[in-house]
Design a protein around this motif. Structure first.
Motif, PDB file in Angstrom:
ATOM      1  N   UNK A   1     -13.366 -20.350 -11.023  1.00  0.00           N
ATOM      2  CA  UNK A   1     -14.002 -20.251 -11.368  1.00  0.00           C
ATOM      3  C   UNK A   1     -14.830 -18.931 -11.670  1.00  0.00           C
ATOM      4  N   UNK A   2     -15.841 -19.161 -13.140  1.00  0.00           N
ATOM      5  CA  UNK A   2     -16.413 -17.932 -13.336  1.00  0.00           C
ATOM      6  C   UNK A   2     -17.921 -17.660 -13.547  1.00  0.00           C
ATOM      7  N   UNK A   3     -18.127 -16.403 -13.599  1.00  0.00           N
ATOM      8  CA  UNK A   3     -19.551 -16.954 -13.578  1.00  0.00           C
ATOM      9  C   UNK A   3     -19.741 -16.318 -15.245  1.00  0.00           C
ATOM     10  N   UNK A   4     -20.776 -16.644 -15.772  1.00  0.00           N
ATOM     11  CA  UNK A   4     -20.778 -16.724 -17.434  1.00  0.00           C
ATOM     12  C   UNK A   4     -22.272 -16.485 -17.958  1.00  0.00           C
TER      13      UNK A   4
ATOM     14  N   UNK B   1     -27.291 -16.092 -15.286  1.00  0.00           N
ATOM     15  CA  UNK B   1     -25.523 -16.554 -14.940  1.00  0.00           C
ATOM     16  C   UNK B   1     -25.458 -18.552 -14.619  1.00  0.00           C
ATOM     17  N   UNK B   2     -24.680 -18.543 -15.006  1.00  0.00           N
ATOM     18  CA  UNK B   2     -24.422 -20.249 -14.799  1.00  0.00           C
ATOM     19  C   UNK B   2     -22.783 -19.910 -14.398  1.00  0.00           C
ATOM     20  N   UNK B   3     -22.352 -20.791 -13.008  1.00  0.00           N
ATOM     21  CA  UNK B   3     -21.032 -20.414 -13.099  1.00  0.00           C
ATOM     22  C   UNK B   3     -19.999 -21.529 -13.355  1.00  0.00           C
ATOM     23  N   UNK B   4     -19.235 -21.735 -13.548  1.00  0.00           N
ATOM     24  CA  UNK B   4     -18.295 -23.171 -14.892  1.00  0.00           C
ATOM     25  C   UNK B   4     -16.888 -22.767 -13.807  1.00  0.00           C
ATOM     26  N   UNK B   5     -16.926 -24.283 -14.396  1.00  0.00           N
ATOM     27  CA  UNK B   5     -15.754 -24.661 -12.670  1.00  0.00           C
ATOM     28  C   UNK B   5     -14.435 -25.184 -14.179  1.00  0.00           C
ATOM     29  N   UNK B   6     -14.337 -25.494 -15.418  1.00  0.00           N
ATOM     30  CA  UNK B   6     -13.804 -25.894 -15.530  1.00  0.00           C
ATOM     31  C   UNK B   6     -14.292 -25.542 -17.847  1.00  0.00           C
ATOM     32  N   UNK B   7     -13.483 -25.506 -18.315  1.00  0.00           N
ATOM     33  CA  UNK B   7     -13.313 -24.969 -19.595  1.00  0.00           C
ATOM     34  C   UNK B   7     -14.570 -25.426 -20.219  1.00  0.00           C
ATOM     35  N   UNK B   8     -14.630 -26.899 -20.280  1.00  0.00           N
ATOM     36  CA  UNK B   8     -14.996 -28.068 -21.030  1.00  0.00           C
ATOM     37  C   UNK B   8     -16.551 -27.420 -20.940  1.00  0.00           C
ATOM     38  N   UNK B   9     -17.452 -26.977 -19.347  1.00  0.00           N
ATOM     39  CA  UNK B   9     -18.573 -26.279 -19.677  1.00  0.00           C
ATOM     40  C   UNK B   9     -19.170 -25.204 -19.484  1.00  0.00           C
ATOM     41  N   UNK B  10     -17.846 -24.343 -21.587  1.00  0.00           N
ATOM     42  CA  UNK B  10     -18.014 -23.759 -21.696  1.00  0.00           C
ATOM     43  C   UNK B  10     -19.226 -23.434 -22.712  1.00  0.00           C
ATOM     44  N   UNK B  11     -20.402 -22.439 -22.545  1.00  0.00           N
ATOM     45  CA  UNK B  11     -21.420 -22.592 -23.303  1.00  0.00           C
ATOM     46  C   UNK B  11     -20.191 -22.216 -24.993  1.00  0.00           C
ATOM     47  N   UNK B  12     -21.928 -22.110 -25.453  1.00  0.00           N
ATOM     48  CA  UNK B  12     -21.236 -21.386 -27.528  1.00  0.00           C
ATOM     49  C   UNK B  12     -20.809 -20.134 -27.102  1.00  0.00           C
ATOM     50  N   UNK B  13     -19.949 -19.958 -27.933  1.00  0.00           N
ATOM     51  CA  UNK B  13     -19.266 -18.428 -27.475  1.00  0.00           C
ATOM     52  C   UNK B  13     -20.559 -17.393 -28.220  1.00  0.00           C
TER      53      UNK B  13
ATOM     54  N   UNK C   1     -23.064 -13.150 -23.712  1.00  0.00           N
ATOM     55  CA  UNK C   1     -23.720 -11.953 -23.319  1.00  0.00           C
ATOM     56  C   UNK C   1     -21.912 -11.537 -23.097  1.00  0.00           C
ATOM     57  N   UNK C   2     -21.578 -11.758 -21.653  1.00  0.00           N
ATOM     58  CA  UNK C   2     -20.294 -11.844 -20.699  1.00  0.00           C
ATOM     59  C   UNK C   2     -19.740 -12.599 -19.469  1.00  0.00           C
ATOM     60  N   UNK C   3     -18.215 -12.661 -19.889  1.00  0.00           N
ATOM     61  CA  UNK C   3     -17.873 -13.207 -18.370  1.00  0.00           C
ATOM     62  C   UNK C   3     -16.823 -12.155 -17.367  1.00  0.00           C
ATOM     63  N   UNK C   4     -17.547 -13.013 -16.083  1.00  0.00           N
ATOM     64  CA  UNK C   4     -16.581 -12.001 -14.881  1.00  0.00           C
ATOM     65  C   UNK C   4     -16.564 -13.450 -14.707  1.00  0.00           C
ATOM     66  N   UNK C   5     -14.546 -12.254 -14.012  1.00  0.00           N
ATOM     67  CA  UNK C   5     -13.551 -13.658 -13.482  1.00  0.00           C
ATOM     68  C   UNK C   5     -13.426 -12.992 -11.700  1.00  0.00           C
ATOM     69  N   UNK C   6     -12.886 -14.064 -10.829  1.00  0.00           N
ATOM     70  CA  UNK C   6     -12.854 -13.606  -9.609  1.00  0.00           C
ATOM     71  C   UNK C   6     -11.617 -12.687  -9.066  1.00  0.00           C
TER      72      UNK C   6
ATOM     73  N   UNK D   1     -14.548  -9.257 -17.251  1.00  0.00           N
ATOM     74  CA  UNK D   1     -13.017  -9.088 -18.252  1.00  0.00           C
ATOM     75  C   UNK D   1     -13.262 -10.232 -19.356  1.00  0.00           C
ATOM     76  N   UNK D   2     -12.595  -9.729 -20.761  1.00  0.00           N
ATOM     77  CA  UNK D   2     -12.403 -10.420 -22.441  1.00  0.00           C
ATOM     78  C   UNK D   2     -11.393 -11.467 -21.364  1.00  0.00           C
ATOM     79  N   UNK D   3     -12.540 -12.812 -21.937  1.00  0.00           N
ATOM     80  CA  UNK D   3     -11.835 -14.306 -21.790  1.00  0.00           C
ATOM     81  C   UNK D   3     -11.842 -14.670 -22.664  1.00  0.00           C
TER      82      UNK D   3
END
Length: 593
Positions: free
Chosen positions: A368-371, A378-390, A394-399, A476-478
């Motif tokens: 899961x990533x914090x976007x 902040x939005x928690x995303x578990x799968x790439x399909x839930x990613x908002x528009x690039x 602003x930035x993405x945090x990974x565990x 991180x740069x994802x």
């Protein structure tokens, strides 16, 4: 109560827990041991030679003329099943810490030991497999003394194969482990530490009584859910369930109360009487935090409800599984499941197939990533399909995790290379004893999800042991890597990956899919894209019939006309044709090397 001892067996994988448990059962005449690992009763456990579930069993033993009741819980050793271990530890007052005489202390030994010490358990160190030619008990004894700070005479040498040292272990359990504390007169308080689904009797909950007593036919309620039941049957756990009329403080047993819906039983809940309820619930276990997420979809769309029922029943027996419904364009309706690791995911998939006859497709596992968006939400995303528009991000945090790897000095080089390749940062390294070293790394969880453990085992010839703990989130740069088939994105194949790995991964995925997707009557373009930018492409050529075979001699325009006609047909087919991605392709993407 003075003659009850509750204890569990903890160790690293393959240090002989289940074999030693067999010897204890045989020695106390609880059962006749016919085959190895009697407590591992699942087919999967027997095939793989690992313990997946904790197993509780009661033994009776006469020591110095007095009769004692010993409740033993055999626990798994693999890091993916550590939640089973933590629940078993909560139901005990002591633990046998088993260390292999030829392998010494390993990563999981240490982490299970710390878990036991946090719960104030009395630890009895045992060196197992002392009969082996490669055994080195003196050196291992030094390691245990350094780890525990115990006296040399407290360490017991044993062998699960020959039965050496079993009497000493039983004596130590009775002498060193304290009996359960509690008040028989107080209101009933019993901690549920496991449950299982039986298609005839409903749900069976296993518990340990902290205070009070329970009789057959009592009216009881579960503290956290507030649901009320009749105790139709209570009893103790031998190889089978043995009914009893009453259970008292300190006993470990089971209750059958005709519960049908799996949501009503929560592992870690407290059982109490309706007439005389207890004031507060027993502090249960912390909620489990899944590490790896993957979508699980039924192969036939109409099996969706069956899959839900199967997952609920499986969750009773495996409390570390979490799931919620989700849908995907390519695969229809399914569930987003959270697992503790890759082995756990594999076992859940196998158990769904064997125990519930559910054939499922699993998507690429991820974490899961914090976007964060431009407004700072902040939005928690578990799968790439839930990613908002690039453009909104602003930035993405990974565990990140803190990994500890224990290995011999011969393999330090290759292991460091592997960790650096997975974006790891070395924190420190410590020499434990002799030529064994413990290395600590900070690593992104997403990098170790897929194949890190397998690679670690192969480069260290199986010697390195690995354990990890969550260590917060970092920016991180994802980027989201999409796979397009004929210009259509396949959402089940899209992944979130670090920008440095994206190009390489996109190219390899396209090459792999080209091998696996069968040829059609039209050209299929396989593309990897980041946003609107295509970074790699492969083309699967069309299967073509030679339409000019019947033209011999004559004008070339006859051939041209037939080829043009074929070309039009192919073009029309490409507009309406769709590409089926075989299950093999989904799995192959996981094993990209």
């Amino acid at each position: 109560m003075k003659n009850i001892r509750n204890f569990c067996i903890i160790a690293h994988i393959d240090h002989g827990k289940s074999t030693l448990a067999d010897r204890l059962l045989e020695f106390t005449h609880t059962i006749q041991v016919t085959s190895g690992q009697m407590l591992d009763n699942m087919d999967l456990e027997k095939e793989r030679g690992i313990t997946i579930k904790s197993h509780a069993i009661q033994m009776e033993y006469t020591y110095q003329g007095e009769k004692y009741i010993l409740n033993l819980i055999d626990t798994p050793g693999h890091v993916d099943f550590s939640y089973e271990v933590s629940r078993s530890i909560a139901a005990c007052e002591g633990a046998l810490l088993i260390v292999d005489a030829s392998q010494g202390v390993q990563a999981q030994t240490i982490s299970n030991l710390y878990m036991a010490i946090e719960h104030d358990l009395e630890i009895i160190p045992v060196i197992n497999k002392c009969d082996m030619a490669s055994a080195n008990p003196e050196e291992v004894e030094d390691e245990i003394i350094e780890l525990l700070g115990c006296k040399r005479e407290e360490v017991i040498r044993a062998s699960g194969k020959t039965g050496m040292g079993v009497e000493e272990i039983l004596a130590a359990v009775i002498e060193r482990i304290p009996h359960p504390e509690g008040d028989e007169e107080a209101p009933l308080q019993a901690l549920i530490f496991d449950s299982v689904f039986n298609s005839f009797r409903g749900i069976i909950a296993y518990f340990k009584i902290e205070n009070g007593m329970i009789r057959k036919g009592d009216k009881v309620k579960f503290f956290n859910t507030g649901k009320e039941y009749d105790a139709d049957e209570v009893g103790v756990l031998k190889m089978d369930m043995v009914p009893r009329n009453e259970l008292r403080t300190g006993d470990v047993g089971y209750i059958i109360s005709g519960i049908k819906t799996s949501k009503e039983v929560k592992v870690g809940d407290t059982i109490t009487h309706i007439a005389r309820p207890c004031d507060k619930a027993i502090a249960g276990f912390e909620e489990v935090k899944p590490m790896v997420f993957a979508g699980v979809y039924p192969i036939e769309a109409e099996d969706f409800e069956d899959l839900r029922a199967s997952l609920e029943k499986l969750q009773l027996n495996d409390a570390s599984l979490t799931f919620q419904p989700e849908s995907s364009l390519a695969l229809g309706f399914g569930f987003r499941c959270g697992f503790l690791g890759l082995l756990h995911m594999e076992i859940v998939q196998e158990r769904l197939d064997r125990e519930f006859d559910m054939n499922v497709i699993t998507t690429v596992p991820n974490v899961s990533y914090h976007i964060y968006d431009k407004q700072g939400n902040m939005k928690e995303v578990h799968n790439p399909g839930g990613m908002p528009d690039p453009t909104m991000i602003d930035h993405i945090e990974e565990p990140y995790i803190k990994a500890s790897i224990i290995t011999t000095t011969d393999y330090i080089g290759p292991i460091m290379t592997l960790c650096l390749g997975k974006r790891g940062e070395l924190i420190k390294q410590e020499y434990i004893s002799g030529n064994r070293v413990e290395i600590y790394y900070n690593m992104p969880l997403g990098e170790i999800v897929i194949d890190f453990y397998d690679k670690l085992k192969s480069i260290s010839k199986g010697y390195a042991s690995f354990d990890y703990h969550p260590n917060g989130f970092r920016t991180s740069k994802l980027v989201k890597l999409d796979i397009l088939l004929n210009g259509e994105p396949v959402d089940a194949l899209s992944t979130l990956t670090h920008i440095d790995n994206a190009y390489d991964m996109g190219r390899r995925m396209c090459e792999k899919l080209k091998e696996l997707i069968p040829r059609q009557q039209f050209d299929i373009a396989i593309q990897a894209a980041i946003g609107a930018k295509i970074i790699s492409r492969e083309t699967i050529k069309a299967v073509r019939k030679d339409v000019t075979a019947k033209c011999y001699g004559g004008d070339v325009s006859r051939k041209r006309k037939l080829l043009e006609k074929q070309k039009k047909g192919k073009k029309r087919m490409k507009q309406i044709g769709n590409v089926e991605v075989p299950q093999k392709a989904f799995l192959a993407v996981l094993k990209l090397d």
